[in-house]
Structure formats: structure tokens, C-alpha cells
Write a protein that holds these residues in place. Structure first.
Motif, PDB file in Angstrom:
ATOM      1  N   ALA A   1      -3.810   3.010   4.948  1.00  0.00           N
ATOM      2  CA  ALA A   1      -2.623   2.905   5.191  1.00  0.00           C
ATOM      3  C   ALA A   1      -1.917   3.466   6.299  1.00  0.00           C
ATOM      4  O   ALA A   1      -0.594   3.452   6.529  1.00  0.00           O
ATOM      5  CB  ALA A   1      -1.772   3.471   3.918  1.00  0.00           C
TER       6      ALA A   1
ATOM      7  N   ALA B   1       0.880  -1.199   0.111  1.00  0.00           N
ATOM      8  CA  ALA B   1      -0.005   0.126   0.161  1.00  0.00           C
ATOM      9  C   ALA B   1       0.963   1.276   0.088  1.00  0.00           C
ATOM     10  O   ALA B   1       0.510   2.217  -0.651  1.00  0.00           O
ATOM     11  CB  ALA B   1      -1.123  -0.033   1.424  1.00  0.00           C
ATOM     12  N   ASP B   2       1.900   1.203   0.611  1.00  0.00           N
ATOM     13  CA  ASP B   2       2.969   2.382   0.605  1.00  0.00           C
ATOM     14  C   ASP B   2       3.271   2.652  -0.518  1.00  0.00           C
ATOM     15  O   ASP B   2       3.649   3.948  -1.110  1.00  0.00           O
ATOM     16  CB  ASP B   2       4.146   2.329   1.680  1.00  0.00           C
ATOM     17  CG  ASP B   2       3.754   2.129   3.142  1.00  0.00           C
ATOM     18  OD1 ASP B   2       2.654   2.717   3.419  1.00  0.00           O
ATOM     19  OD2 ASP B   2       4.510   1.494   3.987  1.00  0.00           O
TER      20      ASP B   2
END
Length: 173
Positions: free
Chosen positions: A144, A64-65
Motif C-alpha cells: 500500500a 487498501a487504505d
């Protein structure tokens, strides 16, 4: 006439709908497999040499980062900050893989439904819990753990997303 997307005339809205359906089905399969994961099972080897199931789950979560970084670059044309080097990524993977199964699977995250207003999409995640509504980038940042969700609406106070193994990379807002 087939409606296409921006500068990619060969990608249609129907293609995107199909791809999103496949992503949802894939996420449902992963979620179903994680429902009963124990700490012992999380430490067992995965099909990837040298990786436990915990490593694989951490890798999925940390992606997700990367997507946030790429989406910011695509939206602004400017790199949003330095990317983590290989040593930092390996450390995050090791540390994340050691977390208990309930943290790896975020079973206790009480969100039932997500509505992404700018994409006109909604996903049901669980039979009970909060319904969170807002623009896609805000939902992604909040999930996130990189945003507080000021542009999000919820039928109950927003729950706190599960913690990530590392704080944001230096230079990220």
C-alpha cells in the motif's frame, strides 16, 4: 472436530480457505482484464454511471487504505487516525482516475511471488520478479506504500511499490 477461528465459532479454517481461493480467482480475473488496458480504454465509461474504468481501478487501489485502517482498529482496538472525509476521497478518486493506464494497472511492478508467513500462504503473481516474504501486515503496508518493509525478506532488493494518489491521511504513522 472442525477448527474454528477466535471469537467467530461459525467461521472455520475451511471457510477462510474457500474465501481466499475466491479472492485469488477474482484478483486473477481483474489482472487478466488489465493486462492490455490502454490510456484510451482507461478513460472510457465503466458499467458504473459517471465512472470511467480509471475511477474503478483507483477505487480498488484505494480500498487498501481502508482495509489497513480497519485491520489496525481490529488489532489494537483504537482508531489509527482520522478517516478521510468525503471531499478528500472524491478528490483522490478524481486525481487517481486521471493517471495513465500503466500507473493504474502497475504493470511494471516486478514481484513474482508473495509469501505471508503468519498466514502460511503464498501467491504467485507473475512468472518473473522478486519473491517477497514476511508477516501479512508488513506485506500489506509495503504494497500500500505505507511501510518500508523492514520485516520483509526478498531474494533481490525490494522494489518500490507504485505511488498512490495521495499521501497517508493525517495522523497515520
Amino acid at each position: 472436530m472442525t477448527e474454528t477461528i477466535g471469537m467467530a465459532p461459525d467461521i472455520t479454517l475451511a471457510d477462510i480457505d474457500l474465501l481466499l481461493d475466491e479472492v485469488r480467482a477474482s484478483a486473477a480475473r481483474v489482472g487478466a482484464g488489465l493486462g492490455s488496458l490502454t490510456d484510451v480504454q482507461a478513460r472510457e465509461p465503466s458499467a458504473l454511471p459517471g465512472w470511467s474504468r480509471g475511477h474503478v481501478l483507483t477505487h480498488l487501489a484505494r480500498s487498501a487504505d481502508v482495509y489497513r485502517w480497519l485491520l489496525t482498529l481490529a488489532r489494537t482496538g483504537t482508531e489509527p487516525g482520522p478517516r478521510a472525509d468525503a471531499a478528500a476521497l472524491n478528490r483522490a478518486l478524481r486525481e487517481g482516475a486521471e493517471r495513465p493506464a500503466d500507473e493504474l494497472t502497475a504493470r511494471d511492478f516486478p514481484v513474482a511471488r508473495i509469501r505471508v508467513t503468519d498466514l502460511d500462504r503464498a501467491w504467485t503473481l507473475a512468472p518473473a520478479g522478486a519473491t517477497v516474504t514476511g508477516p501479512g501486515h508488513s506485506v500489506l503496508a509495503w504494497f500500500a506504500g505505507r511501510g518500508t518493509g523492514p520485516r520483509l525478506r526478498s531474494d533481490v532488493p525490494l522494489p518500490t511499490p507504485p505511488g498512490w494518489p495521495l499521501p497517508p491521511a493525517p495522523g497515520w504513522a
